[in-house]
Design a protein around this motif. Structure first.
Motif, PDB file in Angstrom:
ATOM      1  N   GLY A  34     -10.986  -8.709  57.709  1.00 32.01           N
ATOM      2  CA  GLY A  34     -12.210  -7.986  57.357  1.00 32.01           C
ATOM      3  C   GLY A  34     -11.984  -6.971  56.268  1.00 32.01           C
ATOM      4  N   LEU A  35     -12.685  -5.860  56.381  1.00 30.84           N
ATOM      5  CA  LEU A  35     -12.668  -4.808  55.375  1.00 30.84           C
ATOM      6  C   LEU A  35     -12.013  -3.541  55.891  1.00 30.84           C
ATOM      7  CD1 LEU A  35     -16.246  -5.269  53.871  1.00 30.84           C
ATOM      8  CD2 LEU A  35     -14.105  -6.322  53.155  1.00 30.84           C
ATOM      9  N   GLU A  73     -15.055  -1.878  58.817  1.00 31.22           N
ATOM     10  CA  GLU A  73     -15.630  -2.841  59.752  1.00 31.22           C
ATOM     11  C   GLU A  73     -16.451  -2.161  60.837  1.00 31.22           C
ATOM     12  OE1 GLU A  73     -15.818  -6.103  59.980  1.00 31.22           O
ATOM     13  OE2 GLU A  73     -14.864  -6.406  58.049  1.00 31.22           O
ATOM     14  N   ASP A 111      -7.094 -16.619  54.280  1.00 33.90           N
ATOM     15  CA  ASP A 111      -8.513 -16.940  54.191  1.00 33.90           C
ATOM     16  C   ASP A 111      -8.821 -18.346  54.697  1.00 33.90           C
ATOM     17  OD1 ASP A 111      -8.975 -14.464  53.102  1.00 33.90           O
ATOM     18  OD2 ASP A 111      -8.777 -15.171  51.024  1.00 33.90           O
ATOM     19  N   HIS A 160      -8.798  -6.274  61.473  1.00 37.10           N
ATOM     20  CA  HIS A 160      -9.741  -5.809  60.463  1.00 37.10           C
ATOM     21  C   HIS A 160      -9.113  -5.814  59.074  1.00 37.10           C
ATOM     22  CE1 HIS A 160     -12.328  -3.475  63.626  1.00 37.10           C
ATOM     23  NE2 HIS A 160     -12.485  -4.785  63.675  1.00 37.10           N
TER      24      HIS A 160
END
Length: 589
Positions: free
Chosen positions: A237-238, A242, A193, A233
């Motif tokens: 991401g998710l 995504e 992150d 992703h």
């Protein structure tokens, strides 16, 4: 039929009738069964059976047995190894078909050779025997796509075992992604992150190439880019969501477990081909969503409301409450906040309605937006809040922050659930009470669900004019009844008459919005609250949507938004606030 029998049969077919073509090079030797029988030196075949003077067979016995002649053995019992007859210059007999049940050497359980499995008969003079295995099996060469067989069994035409084919290919990709993800976590020590996104993207591409080379995989450039994109992703991401979040036509995403995802696209529900690989991957995505706003979800707290970075609302419920697996509902918001002109273009309301609502917000009337689930209440509340002047202090209170106000002087408050120990909970009602001490010019509550309705009404009645909120209701009359019920949920022992007077004094306008059967969202009513009467709160409808039917071809709802012909009593107040509107817009057509 065994190989020995076939050789003997060929010898019989090649020889003339009644004998063999030539004498064996080495006559066989027999041991006679009877010891006392006379021996013979030789035995000649009668002339009737063979025109040649040369005997076909000769039997040599021991010297002790020379008394009586012995009959020759029957040909059915002649072993083939007694001698190969000389070839006869005749046309070759037709070949006998090989039995299908014995492709080997007479034993059906004996493993066949590779040539038999590939369909090659193995003739010494057959030119195809010297061809490559690829040609014998009929493979035309790799094409670079996923349809190329990956095992020897599939190339030779043998049916693949369970787990091979597309399933095995998917497992290979999953293993590849798992190894790359593990190495990336080891390198970054779990700080994905905080690491720059560009650095992670570049390193993922490098790791994919390294792992492919180490494992000796053959992968096209398109497949490699797809694996890299999937890993990006998953890490940043998710995951599979995504692509759905990036689709502007999708308004809502409903995940009913890892293998079932539905979306609302252009007002219609449909199943998406996108799925998660496993429940673990879905739970990782859920943890990433809720942890980003400091919340948690587990068996002790299986329900949570959250939001995405763009403000999209997320609701999560997991087992043991969700019996079919983790369930996620995402209500997407547009990347750019809608304006009143957008709603007019969508057909949500007319231009006259937009002018009247704008005057009500700027004229500091208290407005309640009501409607059902998914009817667009929050979007309409966003648009109404955009009419608040820039020089006013706005305090927003929400369970999960979703509002996207464009003003600069905005204070956003968000409720907080209890922690693992059951402490630290902060409700919307607590935030409304605290907001009264923050010198707000406007208070905007995302949604009233319970006892906070009483504090909201008190704020509207104590000098905080122009406040906005939403609530769930079927129509404007039900909205008033819902407000009365929610006030009672606060625990205040107030008579119904006092509560209704509080509502009539605090609320000026009710904007009711509905989602029609064709998926469109319309403001179907704008109702003014006049006061109380013998039967309760008195209201009058200013604008209404009149549905005339449904188009049988397109399924679209046919109707129009029009004024009812009633003049609002708030016109005088709006005029005094400098927000006068023409009375002509309220004339019925």
């Amino acid at each position: 039929m065994s190989l020995l029998d076939r050789v003997q049969r060929k010898a019989e077919d090649a020889s003339p009738s009644g004998g063999v073509a030539a004498q064996p090079a080495t006559p066989p030797t027999f041991a006679l069964p009877t010891a006392g029988a006379p021996s013979v030196a030789s035995l000649a075949v009668p002339a009737a059976e063979s025109p040649s003077a040369t005997p076909s067979w000769s039997v040599r016995a021991s010297p002790a047995n020379s008394a009586a002649p012995v009959a020759p053995p029957r040909r059915a019992l002649e072993p083939a190894q007694f001698g190969r007859p000389a070839p006869v210059q005749t046309s070759p007999p037709p070949l006998r078909a090989r039995p299908a049940e014995t492709p080997g050497l007479g034993d059906p359980n004996r493993p066949t050779s590779l040539l038999s499995r590939t369909g090659d008969t193995g003739g010494s003079g057959d030119s195809t025997r010297t061809s490559s295995l690829m040609n014998r099996t009929g493979e035309a060469g790799g094409t670079g796509d996923g349809s190329r067989p990956t095992s020897l069994l599939s190339r030779t035409g043998t049916p693949p075992r369970p787990g091979q084919g597309r399933g095995a290919l998917g497992a290979m990709y999953a293993q590849l992604r798992s190894r790359v993800h593990q190495r990336l976590v080891e390198e970054l020590a779990g700080n994905t992150d905080s690491a720059p996104a560009d650095v992670i993207r570049q390193r993922i591409a490098e790791l994919v190439t390294e792992v492919i080379i180490e494992q000796g995989l053959t992968m096209s450039r398109q497949d490699r880019l797809r694996v890299v994109e999937t890993l990006i992703h998953d890490v940043l991401g998710l995951g599979p969501l995504e692509d759905l979040l990036a689709n502007p036509d999708i308004a809502e995403i409903m995940v009913n477990g890892p293998n079932q995802i539905y979306v609302e696209e252009k007002g219609k529900l449909m199943r998406s081909p996108v799925t998660f690989e496993s429940t673990e991957q879905l739970m990782q995505v859920i943890d990433r969503i809720v942890s980003s706003i400091g919340r948690r979800v587990d068996e002790s707290s299986p329900m949570v409301d959250a939001r995405l970075k763009d403000g999209s609302r997320v609701n999560v419920i997991i087992p043991p409450l969700a019996l079919r697996g983790p369930t996620v509902t995402i209500r997407k918001f547009s990347k750019e906040a809608f304006t009143i002109d957008d709603l007019v273009r969508f057909g949500t309301l007319t231009d006259e309605m937009a002018k009247f609502i704008r005057a009500c917000v700027r004229g500091r009337l208290n407005v309640v937006v009501s409607g059902g689930t998914g009817s667009g209440k929050t979007t309409t509340l966003n648009v109404l809040s955009s009419f608040i002047p820039e020089d006013e202090r706005i305090v927003t209170i929400e369970d999960a922050a979703e509002l996207q106000l464009v003003q600069e002087h905005v204070v956003t408050l968000e409720a907080r659930p209890a922690n693992v120990e059951g402490r630290g909970q902060v409700t919307i009602r607590d935030l409304v009470i605290n907001a009264l001490r923050m010198r707000p010019d406007r208070i905007v509550v995302g949604e009233c669900r319970g006892g906070e309705a009483l504090d909201m009404l008190q704020a509207m009645n104590t000098g905080h004019d122009g406040s906005l909120t939403t609530l769930h209701a079927n129509n404007p009359h039900d909205a008033v009844s819902r407000l009365e019920t929610m006030v009672l949920m606060s625990g205040a022992e107030l008579p119904s008459r006092a509560i209704r007077e509080q509502i009539a004094s605090a609320v000026n306008m009710i904007v009711h919005q509905s989602r029609l059967r064709d998926g469109t969202r319309r403001i179907v009513s704008i109702t003014e609250v006049l006061g109380t009467g013998p039967d309760g709160v008195v209201m009058q409808e200013i604008f209404a949507f009149k549905q005339k039917g449904v188009d049988p071809e397109t399924g679209k709802v046919i109707g129009e938004l029009a004024p009812t012909g009633v003049l609002p009593e708030a016109l005088e107040r709006l005029s005094s606030e400098g927000e006068a509107v023409s009375e002509e817009m309220f004339a019925a057509a």
